[in-house]
Motif scaffolding. Sequence first.
Motif, mmCIF file in Angstrom:
data_model
loop_
_atom_site.group_PDB
_atom_site.id
_atom_site.type_symbol
_atom_site.label_atom_id
_atom_site.label_comp_id
_atom_site.label_asym_id
_atom_site.label_seq_id
_atom_site.Cartn_x
_atom_site.Cartn_y
_atom_site.Cartn_z
ATOM 1 N N ASN A 183 48.026 25.775 41.504
ATOM 2 C CA ASN A 183 47.691 26.637 40.341
ATOM 3 C C ASN A 183 46.206 26.788 40.084
ATOM 4 N N PHE A 184 45.639 25.691 40.399
ATOM 5 C CA PHE A 184 44.207 25.730 40.255
ATOM 6 C C PHE A 184 43.456 26.609 41.256
ATOM 7 N N VAL A 185 43.867 26.166 42.682
ATOM 8 C CA VAL A 185 43.295 26.963 43.605
ATOM 9 C C VAL A 185 43.353 28.236 43.669
ATOM 10 N N GLU A 186 44.769 28.536 43.356
ATOM 11 C CA GLU A 186 45.292 30.177 43.282
ATOM 12 C C GLU A 186 44.420 30.951 42.114
ATOM 13 N N THR A 187 44.111 30.141 41.213
ATOM 14 C CA THR A 187 43.515 30.849 40.024
ATOM 15 C C THR A 187 42.069 30.854 40.271
ATOM 16 N N MET A 188 41.322 30.155 41.091
ATOM 17 C CA MET A 188 40.078 30.345 41.536
ATOM 18 C C MET A 188 39.816 31.387 42.559
ATOM 19 N N LYS A 189 40.906 31.294 43.515
ATOM 20 C CA LYS A 189 40.840 32.507 44.435
ATOM 21 C C LYS A 189 40.865 33.936 43.824
ATOM 22 N N SER A 190 41.697 33.911 42.716
ATOM 23 C CA SER A 190 41.767 35.398 41.917
ATOM 24 C C SER A 190 40.507 35.591 41.133
ATOM 25 N N LEU A 191 39.670 34.587 40.799
ATOM 26 C CA LEU A 191 38.494 34.527 40.024
ATOM 27 C C LEU A 191 37.443 35.256 40.748
ATOM 28 N N PHE A 192 37.449 34.652 41.980
ATOM 29 C CA PHE A 192 36.300 34.922 42.838
ATOM 30 C C PHE A 192 36.555 36.107 43.886
ATOM 31 N N LYS A 193 37.721 36.824 43.689
ATOM 32 C CA LYS A 193 37.855 38.197 44.604
ATOM 33 C C LYS A 193 36.992 39.295 44.133
ATOM 34 N N GLN A 194 36.266 39.697 45.067
ATOM 35 C CA GLN A 194 35.286 40.671 44.780
ATOM 36 C C GLN A 194 35.936 42.078 44.832
ATOM 37 N N PRO A 195 35.079 42.983 44.245
ATOM 38 C CA PRO A 195 33.844 42.897 43.500
ATOM 39 C C PRO A 195 34.120 42.592 41.856
ATOM 40 N N TRP A 196 33.332 42.050 41.140
ATOM 41 C CA TRP A 196 33.392 41.552 40.097
ATOM 42 C C TRP A 196 33.056 42.691 39.136
ATOM 43 N N GLY A 197 33.421 42.909 38.041
ATOM 44 C CA GLY A 197 32.849 43.615 37.081
ATOM 45 C C GLY A 197 32.981 45.310 37.141
ATOM 46 N N THR A 198 34.153 45.541 37.865
ATOM 47 C CA THR A 198 34.364 46.860 38.147
ATOM 48 C C THR A 198 35.437 47.462 37.317
ATOM 49 N N GLY A 199 35.765 46.600 36.157
ATOM 50 C CA GLY A 199 36.808 47.192 35.282
ATOM 51 C C GLY A 199 38.320 47.299 35.646
ATOM 52 N N TYR A 200 39.257 47.224 35.165
ATOM 53 C CA TYR A 200 40.740 47.331 35.608
ATOM 54 C C TYR A 200 41.483 47.610 34.328
ATOM 55 N N PRO A 201 42.699 48.482 34.512
ATOM 56 C CA PRO A 201 42.984 49.188 35.703
ATOM 57 C C PRO A 201 41.865 50.126 36.084
ATOM 58 N N PRO A 202 42.010 50.587 37.281
ATOM 59 C CA PRO A 202 40.996 51.682 37.603
ATOM 60 C C PRO A 202 40.980 52.856 37.077
ATOM 61 N N SER A 203 42.183 53.417 36.457
ATOM 62 C CA SER A 203 42.360 54.586 35.649
ATOM 63 C C SER A 203 41.571 54.400 34.203
ATOM 64 N N GLN A 204 41.157 53.230 34.026
ATOM 65 C CA GLN A 204 40.234 52.987 32.679
ATOM 66 C C GLN A 204 39.069 52.154 32.906
ATOM 67 N N ALA A 205 38.495 51.965 34.101
ATOM 68 C CA ALA A 205 37.406 51.259 34.560
ATOM 69 C C ALA A 205 36.129 51.516 33.871
ATOM 70 N N SER A 206 35.912 52.811 33.665
ATOM 71 C CA SER A 206 34.662 53.129 33.026
ATOM 72 C C SER A 206 34.702 52.430 31.520
ATOM 73 N N ARG A 207 35.642 52.672 30.847
ATOM 74 C CA ARG A 207 35.848 52.364 29.426
ATOM 75 C C ARG A 207 35.530 50.700 29.353
ATOM 76 N N LYS A 208 36.548 50.139 30.093
ATOM 77 C CA LYS A 208 36.261 48.509 30.188
ATOM 78 C C LYS A 208 35.052 48.129 30.407
ATOM 79 N N MET A 209 34.272 48.660 31.327
ATOM 80 C CA MET A 209 32.721 48.272 31.759
ATOM 81 C C MET A 209 31.981 48.396 30.373
ATOM 82 N N GLU A 210 32.151 49.457 29.777
ATOM 83 C CA GLU A 210 31.578 50.126 28.616
ATOM 84 C C GLU A 210 31.767 49.071 27.500
ATOM 85 N N ASN A 211 32.949 48.687 27.154
ATOM 86 C CA ASN A 211 33.464 47.589 26.063
ATOM 87 C C ASN A 211 32.795 46.350 26.506
ATOM 88 N N THR A 212 32.836 45.811 28.006
ATOM 89 C CA THR A 212 32.017 44.461 28.141
ATOM 90 C C THR A 212 30.616 44.718 27.751
#
Length: 214
Positions: free
Chosen positions: A124-153
């Motif tokens: 679980n640790f290694v799979e969690t870390m692989k998900s964490l470091f999956k690029q690119p970061w800070g792009t928002g999610y889901p894609p349909s709400q990405a801009s709003r998510k980035m603004e909120n962050t």
Amino acid sequence: MKIGLIQASSQKEKNKTLEHYLNEAINPNDKLINLGIYPDSKIQLSYVQISLAIALLINSKSLNFIVTGCSSGQGIMLACNTFPNVQCGYIPTPQDAFLFSHINNGNVVSFPLGLNWGWSGEINFVETMKSLFKQPWGTGYPPSQASRKMENTTEAKELNQLNKKSMISILPSVDPDLLIPVLKYEPVYDFIIKNDTNHELVDLIQKLKQDYFN
């Protein structure tokens, strides 16, 4: 990116396991620095002291990102978030890790190293870390709400800083019983002195260590 690993003393027997699986998960161009607490280390640092060490590493700009944890993962996460310029997420699962890096885009994560670790906990640790470091970061999610998510962050980070003093303002007021063991922990102290880019903070750290130890 320079990624640090430092976990609570209570979980030091897992340090080398965490290092091994983190190296599997990070990107080839990233560098992992293992700062302990090592299995053979005699020092005992509370999760609050570990969070203080993390705040010094982040605010000195010695590291870009830090992976940490304690028995539950919650204590260090809460303690880290009391400090300026630290945005620590609690990531017990790959789903949490992916959402933290892609939506919240913070600089510290805490993983539960005792709670629910159990048999094959390293999977679980290694799979969690692989998900964490999956690029690119800070792009928002889901894609349909990405801009709003980035603004909120961005808004959340700005509010966080408005409500906190600088690390330079805080440090002289920290209880010496809390701070001195952190300054005496050589892997963290030496790494900051050799790798900082925030010279004003590092000058203060050196002065406080000299004052306390003299």
